[in-house]
Design a protein around this motif. Sequence first.
Motif, PDB file in Angstrom:
ATOM      1  N   HIS A 420      -3.369 -10.462  -5.394  1.00  0.00           N
ATOM      2  CA  HIS A 420      -3.591  -9.115  -4.829  1.00  0.00           C
ATOM      3  C   HIS A 420      -4.234  -8.227  -5.888  1.00  0.00           C
ATOM      4  CE1 HIS A 420      -1.204 -10.226  -1.334  1.00  0.00           C
ATOM      5  NE2 HIS A 420      -0.416 -10.846  -2.194  1.00  0.00           N
ATOM      6  N   GLY A 422      -6.049  -5.748  -5.786  1.00  0.00           N
ATOM      7  CA  GLY A 422      -6.220  -4.320  -5.543  1.00  0.00           C
ATOM      8  C   GLY A 422      -5.062  -3.456  -6.014  1.00  0.00           C
ATOM      9  N   SER A 424      -2.723  -1.754  -8.715  1.00  0.00           N
ATOM     10  CA  SER A 424      -2.884  -1.392 -10.122  1.00  0.00           C
ATOM     11  C   SER A 424      -1.760  -1.990 -10.981  1.00  0.00           C
ATOM     12  CB  SER A 424      -2.923   0.138 -10.195  1.00  0.00           C
ATOM     13  OG  SER A 424      -2.541   0.559 -11.451  1.00  0.00           O
ATOM     14  N   PRO A 472      -5.285  -3.509  -0.067  1.00  0.00           N
ATOM     15  CA  PRO A 472      -6.600  -4.088   0.209  1.00  0.00           C
ATOM     16  C   PRO A 472      -6.442  -5.585   0.533  1.00  0.00           C
ATOM     17  CG  PRO A 472      -6.577  -2.994  -1.919  1.00  0.00           C
ATOM     18  CD  PRO A 472      -5.176  -3.013  -1.437  1.00  0.00           C
TER      19      PRO A 472
END
Length: 472
Positions: A420, A422, A424, A472
Motif C-alpha cells: 500500500h 499510498g 505515508s 489509494p
Amino acid sequence: MDLKRWLDGAATAIADWQAGFAPFTAHPSLQVSDEQLAGVFAEFTDRLGAGNYPYFHPDYAGQMLKPPHPVAVAGYLAAMLINPNNHALDGGRATSEMEKEAVAQLAAMFGLPAHLGHLTSSGTIANLEALYVARELSPGLAIACSEEAHYTHARMAGLLGIPAVKVAVDERGRIDPAALDEVLARGEVGTVVATAGTTGLGAIDPVHEILAVARRRGVRVHVDAAYGGFFTLLAGRADRSGLEPEPWRAISACDSVVVDPHKHGLQPYGCGAVLFTDPSVGRFYLHDSPYTYFTSDELHLGEISLECSRAGAAAAALWLTFRLLPPERDGLGEVLAAGRRAALDWSALLAAGDGPLAPGQLTLYQPPELDIVSYFPAAGTLSEVDAASARVLADGMADPERPVFVSTLRVTAEAFARRHPGISADAAGARILRSVLMKPESETQVPLLHERLGRIAAGWRGRGAGPARQIP
Ligand SMILES: Cc1ncc(COP(=O)(O)O)c(C=O)c1O
C-alpha cells in the motif's frame, strides 16, 4: 455427538478395564471428597470463564486458537486415565501403536514414499528435531529461512549452535527463490527451511522452486508446515477452496516436514509432528539402544525422539479423531475448505470496500492464501493505522452487546509500502488486524464480522480520529 455421554463412556470403559485387576484401596493421602472438590471447583471454573476469550465461538476471529474436537477430548480423556508414556513400549504399548498409525496417515497425507516420524509436544520441538538432524548432516553449516519464518527457527538454531540466515521475501511474504539462490551460492547453508503457511499472513513459500534451487546447490530442504500442513488436503481441489498444487506436492521430495495436529488437526495442545523422508536419520537419535531397533517392528518411539516422556493420550486422541475425520480430502479436508472459503469471502468484501454500515472503513492488506485474513482501518499514515488497529481490537472486545475478537500483527513500514504505497510511512511499522478463520463455522459468520468490525472502525473515527481518508 453428545460430549457428556462420551466423557462418561471414557471413564466407564477405563473403570471396567481396571476392574479386571485385583481390587485395592486407594491411599488415604490421595483422597478428596466430592464436597471438598465442590468447594474449589466453582472458583476454578469461574476463573477459566473469566480469564479466557471465547475461542470456541465464531465471534472469536483472532489467533490460531480453538478447542479440540469432542472426539479428541473423549479419546484424550480415556487414554489419560491410563496415562501411558509413548517414550518406550513398556510405558505405552497401545498408544505407541496408535502413534505410528496416525503418523503414517500424516505421511500419506503429504505423499511421502517412506518416512520416519513421531509426534512431539509442539511445532517448536518438531522443528527443533528437524534442525537437529540438519545440523548432524551438515555440521558447521547454517540454516536459511525467510524473514517471515516463525521466530523459533532462529532461536532453535542458536540453541543448536548453528547460524540462521534470513532470506528476503516477495511482496506477498513468500521466500524469493532468486534471493535464496544468492544466499546458497555462498556455500554456507546446509538446510533451507521453507514455510508452507507463515504464521503472520499464511503465505506459502514456493516449496517446489525452493527445492529446485536447493537441490542444484546440494542443500537440504525442511518444510515448516506447522500451521499450514493440513491445507495440503486442498491442493488441486477443483472448487474455489482449491490451492495451487505445486508447493504441496513438492513436500514429498523434501527432507523433512513438520505439521501441528494441535492447530488444524482438531487436537488439544501438546501435539506436533515431525516426519523425515529418509528413515536412516534415526541414527542421529542413537542413545543407549542399538541401531537395529530402528528397523525392527518393535520400535520404541523414544529412540527416535529428542524428548523423553510424551503423552500417549495425545496419540490416542489423534488416532481416534483420524478414524472419524481422516486427513483426507473428504474428511478433514472439508473442515479446512470451509475456513478457506471464509477467508476468500471476507477478503472479497474487504477488497470491495463495502461494509454495509461503514463503507470503506477496512482495507484488505493482502489476499489470503490460506485461512488468515489481514486488513487495516482506513487511515492516511502508518501511525494512524497502528492506533486505529489497536482501537478496533480493544473496542471489539469491549462491545457490551456482542463482543468480537480479532488479533493484531505488527508489520514493517517496508512491508506495508510494498502493498500500500499510498500511505505515508511516518513510523517504522504498524499494527494491522489479523483474523485466523480456522473454525468452519466462520464461513457463515463472515458478513456479520465484516459489518461489525466496519462499524467499530467507523465508530472510532467518529470519536475524533479525523475524517476518513480514501486509501489509494
Ligand atoms: C509456521 C509455524 N511454525 C512453528 C510454530 C510453532 O509451533 P508451536 O506453537 O506448536 O510450538 C508455529 C506456531 O504458530 C507456526 O505457525
